[in-house]
Structure formats: structure tokens, C-alpha cells
Design an enzyme around this catalytic site. Structure first.
Site, PDB file in Angstrom:
ATOM      1  N   CYS A   1       0.833  -1.208   0.000  1.00  0.00           N
ATOM      2  CA  CYS A   1       0.000   0.000   0.000  1.00  0.00           C
ATOM      3  C   CYS A   1       0.873   1.266   0.000  1.00  0.00           C
ATOM      4  O   CYS A   1       1.504   1.562  -0.997  1.00  0.00           O
ATOM      5  CB  CYS A   1      -0.974  -0.059   1.179  1.00  0.00           C
TER       6      CYS A   1
ATOM      7  N   HIS B   1      -3.559  -5.372   0.583  1.00  0.00           N
ATOM      8  CA  HIS B   1      -3.034  -5.801   1.893  1.00  0.00           C
ATOM      9  C   HIS B   1      -3.050  -7.331   2.005  1.00  0.00           C
ATOM     10  O   HIS B   1      -4.098  -7.906   2.293  1.00  0.00           O
ATOM     11  CB  HIS B   1      -3.882  -5.206   3.019  1.00  0.00           C
TER      12      HIS B   1
ATOM     13  N   GLU C   1      -1.872  -9.025   4.360  1.00  0.00           N
ATOM     14  CA  GLU C   1      -1.898  -9.426   5.778  1.00  0.00           C
ATOM     15  C   GLU C   1      -3.315  -9.561   6.331  1.00  0.00           C
ATOM     16  O   GLU C   1      -3.500 -10.130   7.398  1.00  0.00           O
ATOM     17  CB  GLU C   1      -1.083  -8.428   6.627  1.00  0.00           C
TER      18      GLU C   1
END
Ligand code: XMP
Length: 506
Positions: A80, A166, A168
Site C-alpha cells: 500500500c 493488503h 496481511e
């Protein structure tokens, strides 16, 4: 041990990157974004990840890492904001263009080690206002979404990769796979991290302390694990102190004393009920309550330290989510609430703080607790906040409201245990505020308090969902509370998830 270093630019999810990497047994550590190049080199990482950030690379004073980072010669992955930093550093253009929030379909455009085994189309979680509209020379687009042409880029000569989404967060379908591709295939990091290693490493570090260490305990799993790690390292030089702040659940003091007696560790109990309750009089603001409680804890620990050979160390069972929510992360994150043991520490304190599990989440701590043979009743106990019932009482803490939450919470716990739901949920309790409602008992009007029941499921307290309790259980809880708890006429069930709510009301 091979390690991956994550530079924290302030995203709420920065630490999740480490957590995901550790879940496949590679050690990952979060460091502030402005760590010096010398320190970074000394850590000898196998790879570096640049996290997301609430900042935009266009805002004044946006966070920037050391300028040597892109010359370090080891693989780098930007996520990002990190992706946008890479683009702008190498001469590409990032613009405030297509906003993209939520799920998007990522389509592979070119083969890349980074995206091996994720399939041609995969769901990716986006959360950005800026976008890379021109990628730098030497970089290649490897995947796009509808709105982000350069959703994933690479420069294999420089070992630099950037992704706009993202990996994660769990909403990115193949996020773990992408992190594994980067860490295991591109960085060639070895799977050497385990909870057992963590314990060995922590005890080695703690053993280097030659003084006595005071440890604040509460009977909860975090401080119990902390105490046991210290006990394993320095034996009787550990002094456990349990403060009864007058904000505890029914029978808590007895329960905590029994737990420690079972483990063979001595604790000193300090009755400080009056001190806390008198300082909380007429205070209704939640952050004020939290800072008063944090300060009072430290005052008592400091007094105890002075009276006992001038103890220098205070150990606490602080976890990573406590730190991030208190805005005391490594990067520029914002304050959600001041946890008593982090943001609530007054700046006059002179004790040295020891927090061996500060980089862990609750589920990691549970694994350590099992290895350390901590009794199941401690491992399975629901988390209970340090500021205790003060954060479950909306507005001023009064004896009447304390009595209501104590008894109502006991009923909630009893009913969930009876229906075998207690161990399945993260937390379950009753809260109360100053709202009153009208009831009718024995044909008479009766105005009383409204009790709120909160039962949530969570993995790490960073997010949570309300538990869909069976109606029969809700009914029993409601009947028992209105019948057995004086002054309560209404019972409500809280159906807000985190976010946008938090788990505790204050
Ligand atoms: P929130 O309310 O922030 O809570 O969603 C997340 C988890 O943290 C616990 N909590 C605390 N624990 N000191 C603690 O030791 C605190 O000041 C504190 N505030 C919240 C809460 O019970 C939940 O498990």
C-alpha cells in the site's frame, strides 16, 4: 535466526504482517519506519517489508525511511503506502486518483515468483486513495485490478516488489501465499521460529537482569505468563504484586491467590480499593478514568518498590494490541483507547519496564502458557481489562453500578458455562450506564437501570464480532438478571462488531 524486518509507517495492520509471517515459522519483527540504516544493517534481515500508513505521500511530513534503504541489496516488498513509496522513489508517479476500498479482483498480468500459486484471478483487499499511475523504468506490472492498473509491480534485478493491496488481512484470499512467496522463495528465509524458541530467547534475555524484578499480576493469562517466564529466568528474585483496585469481579482476589498457590509462586496482595474508588469519584470520561487508574497502579508499584530494597524493575503482561490501541506503536498510529499499562503510565515513573510478551497476541500467549504448563483454568479464562469494571461502567463508577455489573456478569458467566458456550467465546460480561427504563413488578411501576450484555468472538482482540447466542440462553440470562440483580429492569444485548465498536464500552 533468519528474520524479516517490517518498517512500520503507522497502519493499524502493520503488526499483522509480522504475525502472518510468524504463522509460517519465520521470525518477523516490526521496527519504526525511521530506523537508521546502520541499525537496520546490524539486524541482518533476509528481507524488508514497508507497511501501509494512514499518511499519503503528498501530505507534509509524510513518513520517509532512510534514503539508503533501496540500495541495501536485499529483497524489499512495499505494501500500500510502501508500494507508493517505491514507485515515487524510483521516478514513477503516484496520484490521488481512483479510491478503492474493500474487496477487488486481482488479475495476474505477468508471471512472477511473488504471485506463484495464487491463480489467475484472486480476491485482494484494498484500502487506498492514492494510486501509482506511472510505474518507474525497470519495473514491470505483474497484476492489476479494475481500478489499480499497477496493483502489483516488480523489479527482479533490484529484488524490489510493490503491492497496492493488503496481503496481511484475512479478506485477501491468497494473502498468506503471497507473503510466503516473498519470504520463503524470494528472501530464502528459513523456517526457524517457534514458541519454544520464543521462550528460550525471552528467558535468556531476562536472565541477564541481575536485580530483583517486581511483576504486576492479575490472574489473567498475560501477566501469569510474564511472571512464569521471569520465574523461569531469575527464580526467587521475582516479586509478584497483585493490586486489588476495588474494580474486580466477584471473588477475584481469592481466585487469583489460589491460581498462584497452585503454581507454587508467592504473590503479595495489596488492598487499594479505597484509593482507586475515591480517585474515580465524579469522573465519567472514559479516557480520564483510564489515566487515573494507570497512574494509581504506578503510584502503588513505586511505593512498594521503595519499601522493598528499592526495586528497580516493573514487569507487565503487555501485549501488542494494548500498545497499538494506546497509539504507542512503532509508527505514527492513532490512539483508540489508552490501555492502563501502556499509555496510562505517568511520565514521572522511574521504574524500568520489562515487557517480555509485548510483541505477541493473545493466541500466541495461550500457546506459550500451554508449553509452560499453566493450569487450563487460567488459559481458558476470558481476558479481563486492567482497569477492571471501571471500563464496563459507562459514566461515573458508583457502588450501585459496581454491584450491578458484578452480579449481572456472574450470571452471564454462569449461564454460558452451563450451556457450554463460555470456552467458545472471547469475552462475555455485563455493562451498565446511567440510562434508566420503566418496569412493572408486582403490579407496581419500577424505574431501574438498563444492563447491556456483551458477548464477542475474536481471535486477537484487534477485530471482534458479536456472538449469536441461542435465544433460550439470552432469555435465561435476562430473566435471572431482572429477578436477581437489584435495581435492574431492562436487559439488552449488544450487537456491534469491532470495528466500528470496541470490545469494552469505555
Ligand atoms: P477493546 O475494548 O479495546 O479491548 O476492543 C480489546 C481487548 O483489550 C482488553 N482491554 C484492556 N486490557 N488494560 C488491559 O489489560 C486495558 O486498559 C484494557 N482495555 C481493554 C479488553 O478487555 C479486550 O480483551
Amino acid at each position: 535466526m533468519d528474520k524479516i524486518i517490517v518498517l512500520d509507517f503507522g497502519s493499524q495492520y502493520s503488526h499483522l504482517i509480522c504475525r502472518r509471517i510468524r504463522s509460517f515459522s519465520v521470525y518477523a519483527e516490526l521496527v519504526p519506519y525511521n530506523i537508521s540504516f546502520t541499525k537496520l544493517k546490524k539486524m541482518n534481515p533476509k528481507g524488508i517489508i514497508l507497511s501501509g500508513s494512514p499518511s499519503s505521500i503528498y501530505t507534509n511530513n509524510h513518513p520517509i525511511p532512510t534514503k539508503y534503504i533501496f540500495k541495501i541489496g536485499i529483497p524489499i516488498l512495499g505494501i500500500c503506502y510502501g508500494h507508493q513509496l517505491i514507485v515515487s522513489n524510483f521516478g514513477g508517479i503516484v496520484k490521488n486518483a481512483n479510491k478503492e476500498y474493500g474487496s477487488a479482483t486481482l488479475t495476474i498480468k505477468n508471471n512472477s515468483n511473488l504471485l506463484d500459486d495464487v491463480g489467475e484471478n484472486t480476491k485482494a483487499w484494498m484500502s487506498h486513495g492514492d494510486e501509482a499511475v506511472k510505474i518507474p523504468d525497470g519495473f514491470k506490472i505483474i497484476a492489476s485490478t479494475n481500478k489499480s492498473h499497477a496493483a502489483a509491480i516488480e523489479n527482479t534485478t533490484k529484488f524490489i516488489y510493490g503491492i497496492q493491496f493488503h496481503p496481511e488481512v484475512i479478506h485477501t484470499e491468497n494473502g498468506i501465499q503471497i507473503l510466503q512467496n516473498f519470504v520463503l522463495k524470494i528472501c530464502n528465509a528459513k523456517k526457524e521460529w517457534s514458541m519454544k524458541n520464543f521462550i528460550d530467547d525471552a528467558t535468556k534475555k531476562i536472565s541477564a537482569i541481575k536485580d530483583e524484578v517486581m511483576c504486576g499480576v492479575s490472574g489473567g493469562i498475560d501477566s501469569t505468563v510474564t511472571a512464569l517466564l521471569i520465574h523461569k529466568s531469575i527464580g526467587v528474585r521475582l516479586k509478584c504484586v497483585f493490586i486489588d483496585n476495588g474494580l474486580l469481579r466477584i471473588d477475584e482476589v481469592k481466585v487469583v491467590q489460589e491460581i498462584f498457590a497452585k503454581m507454587g509462586i508467592k504473590i503479595i496482595t495489596i488492598n487499594a480499593q479505597k484509593r482507586f474508588l475515591s480517585r474515580l469519584k465524579r469522573i465519567s470520561d472514559s479516557e480520564k478514568k483510564r489515566t487515573i487508574i494507570g497512574e494509581e497502579f504506578i503510584k502503588i508499584f513505586s511505593e512498594y518498590a521503595k519499601l522493598n530494597n528499592n526495586l528497580k524493575w516493573l514487569a507487565q503482561g503487555t501485549l501488542y494490541p494494548d500498545a497499538i490501541e494506546s497509539g504507542v506503536s512503532y509508527g505514527p498510529s492513532s490512539i483508540i483507547k489508552t490501555h492502563h499499562n501502556v499509555g496510562g503510565i505517568p511520565n514521572w515513573m522511574t521504574l524500568k519496564i520489562l515487557e517480555p510478551i509485548r510483541d505477541l497476541y493473545k493466541d500466541d500467549v495461550r500457546k506459550i502458557a500451554a508449553i509452560l504448563n499453566i493450569p487450563d483454568e487460567v488459559i481458558n479464562r476470558h481476558p479481563f481489562p486492567g482497569p477492571g469494571l471501571a471500563v464496563r461502567i459507562i459514566g461515573e463508577v458508583t457502588p450501585k453500578k459496581l454491584k450491578i455489573v458484578r452480579f449481572a456478569s456472574k450470571i452471564v458467566e454462569e449461564e454460558l458455562t452451563k450451556s457450554k458456550i463460555y470456552d467458545e467465546v472471547w469475552q462475555a460480561y455485563a455493562a451498565v450506564g446511567d440510562d434508566h427504563a420503566t418496569g412493572v413488578t408486582g403490579d407496581k411501576r419500577k424505574v431501574g437501570n438498563i444492563v447491556m450484555i456483551r458477548v464477542v468472538n475474536s481471535i486477537d482482540a484487534m477485530t471482534a464480532d458479536w456472538t449469536r447466542l441461542p435465544h433460550a440462553v439470552l432469555e435465561t440470562i435476562s430473566n435471572r438478571i431482572t429477578n436477581e440483580v437489584d435495581g435492574v429492569v431492562w436487559v439488552s444485548y449488544v450487537i456491534s462488531s469491532k470495528p466500528p465498536a470496541t470490545i469494552e464500552p469505555q
